[in-house]
Design a protein around this motif. Structure first.
Motif, PDB file in Angstrom:
ATOM      1  N   ASP A 168      -0.650  30.558 -10.528  1.00  0.00           N
ATOM      2  CA  ASP A 168      -0.731  31.843 -11.726  1.00  0.00           C
ATOM      3  C   ASP A 168       0.752  32.530 -11.035  1.00  0.00           C
ATOM      4  O   ASP A 168       0.964  32.466 -12.621  1.00  0.00           O
ATOM      5  CB  ASP A 168      -1.088  33.062 -11.610  1.00  0.00           C
ATOM      6  N   LEU A 169       1.029  32.181 -10.566  1.00  0.00           N
ATOM      7  CA  LEU A 169       2.442  33.257  -9.801  1.00  0.00           C
ATOM      8  C   LEU A 169       3.907  31.754 -10.422  1.00  0.00           C
ATOM      9  O   LEU A 169       4.733  32.873 -11.430  1.00  0.00           O
ATOM     10  CB  LEU A 169       3.017  33.638  -8.105  1.00  0.00           C
ATOM     11  N   MET A 170       3.439  31.101 -10.101  1.00  0.00           N
ATOM     12  CA  MET A 170       4.531  30.049 -10.737  1.00  0.00           C
ATOM     13  C   MET A 170       4.636  30.194 -12.545  1.00  0.00           C
ATOM     14  O   MET A 170       5.935  29.936 -12.736  1.00  0.00           O
ATOM     15  CB  MET A 170       4.020  28.170 -10.348  1.00  0.00           C
ATOM     16  N   ARG A 171       3.465  30.280 -12.931  1.00  0.00           N
ATOM     17  CA  ARG A 171       3.693  29.727 -14.378  1.00  0.00           C
ATOM     18  C   ARG A 171       4.002  30.796 -15.085  1.00  0.00           C
ATOM     19  O   ARG A 171       5.051  31.292 -15.517  1.00  0.00           O
ATOM     20  CB  ARG A 171       1.924  29.555 -15.161  1.00  0.00           C
ATOM     21  N   SER A 172       3.996  32.339 -13.854  1.00  0.00           N
ATOM     22  CA  SER A 172       4.766  33.290 -14.716  1.00  0.00           C
ATOM     23  C   SER A 172       5.775  33.353 -14.529  1.00  0.00           C
ATOM     24  O   SER A 172       6.312  34.218 -15.125  1.00  0.00           O
ATOM     25  CB  SER A 172       3.996  34.537 -14.193  1.00  0.00           C
ATOM     26  N   LEU A 173       6.403  33.294 -13.440  1.00  0.00           N
ATOM     27  CA  LEU A 173       7.804  32.572 -13.201  1.00  0.00           C
ATOM     28  C   LEU A 173       8.294  32.388 -14.014  1.00  0.00           C
ATOM     29  O   LEU A 173       9.343  32.811 -14.603  1.00  0.00           O
ATOM     30  CB  LEU A 173       8.311  32.412 -11.467  1.00  0.00           C
ATOM     31  N   ALA A 174       8.024  31.153 -14.377  1.00  0.00           N
ATOM     32  CA  ALA A 174       8.619  30.327 -15.701  1.00  0.00           C
ATOM     33  C   ALA A 174       8.713  30.813 -16.416  1.00  0.00           C
ATOM     34  O   ALA A 174       9.350  30.528 -17.146  1.00  0.00           O
ATOM     35  CB  ALA A 174       7.639  28.842 -15.119  1.00  0.00           C
ATOM     36  N   ASP A 175       7.393  31.111 -17.716  1.00  0.00           N
ATOM     37  CA  ASP A 175       6.942  32.448 -18.625  1.00  0.00           C
ATOM     38  C   ASP A 175       7.895  33.520 -18.248  1.00  0.00           C
ATOM     39  O   ASP A 175       8.355  33.136 -20.087  1.00  0.00           O
ATOM     40  CB  ASP A 175       6.146  32.411 -18.636  1.00  0.00           C
ATOM     41  N   GLU A 176       8.688  33.962 -17.912  1.00  0.00           N
ATOM     42  CA  GLU A 176       9.721  34.665 -17.545  1.00  0.00           C
ATOM     43  C   GLU A 176      10.769  34.686 -17.947  1.00  0.00           C
ATOM     44  O   GLU A 176      12.180  35.024 -17.525  1.00  0.00           O
ATOM     45  CB  GLU A 176       9.343  35.487 -16.347  1.00  0.00           C
ATOM     46  N   GLY A 177      10.922  32.451 -17.907  1.00  0.00           N
ATOM     47  CA  GLY A 177      12.336  32.226 -17.602  1.00  0.00           C
ATOM     48  C   GLY A 177      13.099  32.436 -16.546  1.00  0.00           C
ATOM     49  O   GLY A 177      14.276  30.927 -16.923  1.00  0.00           O
ATOM     50  N   ARG A 178      12.038  31.954 -15.944  1.00  0.00           N
ATOM     51  CA  ARG A 178      12.960  31.186 -14.454  1.00  0.00           C
ATOM     52  C   ARG A 178      12.794  30.553 -14.144  1.00  0.00           C
ATOM     53  O   ARG A 178      12.142  29.569 -14.775  1.00  0.00           O
ATOM     54  CB  ARG A 178      12.799  32.184 -13.139  1.00  0.00           C
ATOM     55  N   THR A 179      13.838  29.612 -13.456  1.00  0.00           N
ATOM     56  CA  THR A 179      14.123  27.999 -12.971  1.00  0.00           C
ATOM     57  C   THR A 179      12.718  28.604 -11.548  1.00  0.00           C
ATOM     58  O   THR A 179      13.338  28.918 -10.039  1.00  0.00           O
ATOM     59  CB  THR A 179      15.113  27.442 -12.556  1.00  0.00           C
ATOM     60  N   VAL A 180      11.641  26.983 -12.158  1.00  0.00           N
ATOM     61  CA  VAL A 180      10.916  26.968 -10.237  1.00  0.00           C
ATOM     62  C   VAL A 180      10.457  25.458 -10.292  1.00  0.00           C
ATOM     63  O   VAL A 180      10.761  24.813 -10.974  1.00  0.00           O
ATOM     64  CB  VAL A 180       9.431  27.900 -10.520  1.00  0.00           C
ATOM     65  N   PHE A 181      11.379  25.175  -9.238  1.00  0.00           N
ATOM     66  CA  PHE A 181      10.999  23.530  -8.491  1.00  0.00           C
ATOM     67  C   PHE A 181      10.700  23.863  -7.513  1.00  0.00           C
ATOM     68  O   PHE A 181       9.983  25.048  -6.605  1.00  0.00           O
ATOM     69  CB  PHE A 181      12.464  23.497  -7.735  1.00  0.00           C
ATOM     70  N   VAL A 182       9.484  23.071  -7.233  1.00  0.00           N
ATOM     71  CA  VAL A 182       7.985  23.531  -6.403  1.00  0.00           C
ATOM     72  C   VAL A 182       7.403  22.072  -5.729  1.00  0.00           C
ATOM     73  O   VAL A 182       7.505  20.995  -6.667  1.00  0.00           O
ATOM     74  CB  VAL A 182       6.909  23.781  -7.316  1.00  0.00           C
TER      75      VAL A 182
END
Ligand SMILES: Nc1ncnc2c1ncn2[C@@H]1O[C@H](COP(=O)(O)OP(=O)(O)OP(=O)(O)O)[C@@H](O)[C@H]1O
Ligand SMILES: [Mg+2]
Lengths: 304, 266
Positions: A168-182
């Motif tokens: 959920d954290l990854m999803r919300s970070l991406a939804d805020e427009g951030r770049t998430v590389f995992v």
């Protein structure tokens, strides 16, 4: 945005990363997959400027990492949750990081609450369980409220609630427009979390595509048709150059075609259908097919 | 404040938090203080006994045996300095440090900027404690009343000991960055600060003797003006020259550490 351009890394005479070029875009969770030793952690170290590339560049928002001012406010990364002084408290660890980048100290309390570590962060970090260390590492990554986040196997050691929380954290970070590389080895988890996937094997790029596209490439992706006129339809499919199997008297499984294509063919031939549905392969299956040739440290399959 | 100094100040503030948040720091300081007090009492006691026995005139400043003991007590601070860096390499925490402060020279500078004042202050304070202990115990009549504590001698002794400790700590820090391991740092620091100079003196050759005079052990004793050194009497050159040699070693070790830190993957 993370951009790798012709990135290469040699350790001694072993080339571990070879000609890696890709962009990790904002607003999406990009999963980073590959067998053990493929070079995922190395790539992340190169992006963070911890290891020096043999050739090529790794840029974040157009800058090499060491040129970013107060980098924790731009890039948050969790590489190894156990990489901290066991005798220092989690809170002191975060306080030092905050000080180093001019981050207000109230953020320390905030991120500790976010990851649910409040009290445990007062004791020695060495006494934390693996899952709690992982949470502390995530807290450190979030500390500077960064635009770009990188996590190396973040759910390693987390309980099911923790895994879900990270998703959920990854999803919300991406939804805020951030770049998430995992990066992760848990395909079912990636299938639920990622929008886009980068797959590498032996340091080379194997795939860089949206999740749905990668799954669709799996050989188990097919169209299942049930019809009382299976013989007729099979002839039509063969004429259109499609491959099929016939698991049952009234059933055909067509590979390499879309539902629309099969439906249209049946319609043109006036063949009555009782069922027409896509069969999705799992990411796990698609991944195994993609990386079959580049698994270096696979267990040998003994014949019994 | 310009950007450069502000970022260095931030990195230094972070290193200060790291230094004070581990117990080993306080242990090392305590050990150093105990070494210093016991060493100073032993050396001072020996000197005074000799003075009295041989019927020589003169008095002993209570801070003089403290400066002689400093070259043994320094290893408490060698451990302290080492523990600011090698555990980071052992745990991988150095990667977190470099993520926060990617300009590598700045990490070394920040650690040195924290270590130097802390070890300077520790030297002055522990030196003061040891001087008081020597004065308390050895100024008694049974020791001939030969030990005095003249302000004009004690203050410069304590200050120069603080500087000696600060320089030795920064030297050790450089060795820590160069070797990246506790075992490597302890070995090289011990050899540089004690082992090699003593071996050189023991060779009995004049070239060995001359060389050992330029190493941190005797340079430090000369700088602090100790009258009782492992070579018998005082070191035969002025304090200023001792300081120069100390600085040379500190700069060399730091430059070595910096070169390794810059060149190698973390
Ligand atoms: N410092 C180093 N020196 C020499 N070889 C290294 C070094 N770091 C990594 N390697 C090698 O580089 C290869 C890639 O390692 P890396 O840790 O990046 O893989 P990975 O994809 O993260 O694997 P895993 O899924 O197991 O975490 C491995 O063969 C590893 O042995
Ligand atoms: Mg890895």
């Amino acid at each position: 945005m993370i951009s790798l351009n012709g990135l290469r890394k040699r350790y001694g005479d072993r080339t571990v990363i070879d000609e890696l070029s890709l962009d990790v875009r904002p607003g999406a969770v990009t999963g980073f997959l590959g067998p053990n030793g493929a070079g995922k952690s190395t790539t992340m170290r190169l992006i963070l400027g911890l290891d020096r590339p043999t050739a090529g560049t790794a840029l974040i928002g157009g800058l090499p990492y060491h040129r970013i001012r107060n980098p924790l406010r731009t890039v948050g990364a969790l590489l190894d949750a156990r990489a901290l002084h066991p005798g220092r408290s989690g809170r002191a660890h975060l306080t030092a990081l905050a000080r180093s980048n001019g981050i207000p100290l109230r953020r320390v309390t905030e991120v500790l609450e976010t990851v649910g570590l409040g009290k445990a962060a007062r004791g020695r970090a060495g006494a934390l369980s693996l899952g709690m260390s992982q949470r502390l590492g995530i807290a450190a990554a979030l500390l500077g409220d960064p635009e770009v986040l990188m996590f190396d196997e973040p759910v390693n050691g987390l309980d099911p609630d923790g895994v879900r929380w990270v998703r959920d954290l990854m999803r919300s970070l991406a939804d805020e427009g951030r770049t998430v590389f995992v990066s992760s080895h848990l395909m079912s988890e990636m299938q639920l979390t990622a929008d886009h996937l980068v797959v590498i094997g032996r340091g080379r790029l194997i795939a860089d595509a949206p999740l749905a596209e990668i799954i669709a490439r799996g050989s188990l992706t097919a169209v299942v048709v049930r019809t009382p006129h299976a013989d007729d339809l099979a002839v039509r499919l063969g004429a259109a150059g499609l491959r099929w199997e016939r698991p049952g008297e009234n059933e055909l499984v067509v590979t390499g075609a879309t539902v629309e294509h099969v439906g249209d063919l049946a319609h043109e031939a006036g063949i009555r259908l009782h069922e027409l549905r896509p069969r999705e392969a799992s990411l796990e299956q698609a991944y195994q097919e993609l990386t079959a040739d580049s698994v270096e440290y696979g267990a040998r399959r003994e014949r019994v | 404040m310009n950007t450069w100094t502000r970022e260095l100040a931030r990195a230094t503030a972070a290193e200060w938090v790291k230094l004070r948040s581990v117990r080993s720091t306080w242990w090392c300081l305590a050990c150093m203080t105990v070494f210093l007090v016991l060493g100073a009492l032993a050396i001072g006691g020996g000197t005074v006994t000799e003075l009295v026995r041989d019927g020589q005139p003169g008095t002993l400043s209570a801070s003089d045996p403290v400066t002689s003991a400093a070259v043994f007590a320094q290893f408490g601070l060698v451990a302290l300095a080492m523990l600011t860096i090698t555990p980071e390499y052992a745990s991988g925490g150095i990667r977190t440090t470099l993520q926060a402060t990617p300009v590598r020279g700045r990490v070394l500078a920040a650690k040195a900027l924290v270590l130097a004042p802390v070890t300077f202050a520790a030297g002055v304070v522990a030196g003061g404690v040891a001087t008081a202990a020597v004065h308390l115990v050895l100024s008694a009549e049974v020791f001939g009343g030969r030990v005095t504590a003249p302000f004009a001698e004690v203050v410069p002794d304590l200050l120069s000991m603080g500087v000696f400790f600060a320089l030795v700590s920064v030297t050790t820090l450089g060795l820590g960055f160069a070797t990246r391991s506790s075992a490597g740092t302890l070995t090289t620091a011990f050899m540089l600060l004690m082992g090699v100079p003593l071996l050189l003196v023991m060779t009995g050759t004049s070239i060995g003797f001359e060389a050992s005079l330029r190493m941190p052990l005797f340079a430090g004793l000369a700088f602090m003006g100790s009258s009782d050194t492992p070579m018998g009497g005082a070191v035969p050159y002025p304090a200023s020259q001792g300081l120069v040699w100390l600085l040379v070693w500190t700069v060399a070790a730091t430059a070595l550490g910096h070169a390794v830190l810059r060149r190698r993957d973390a």
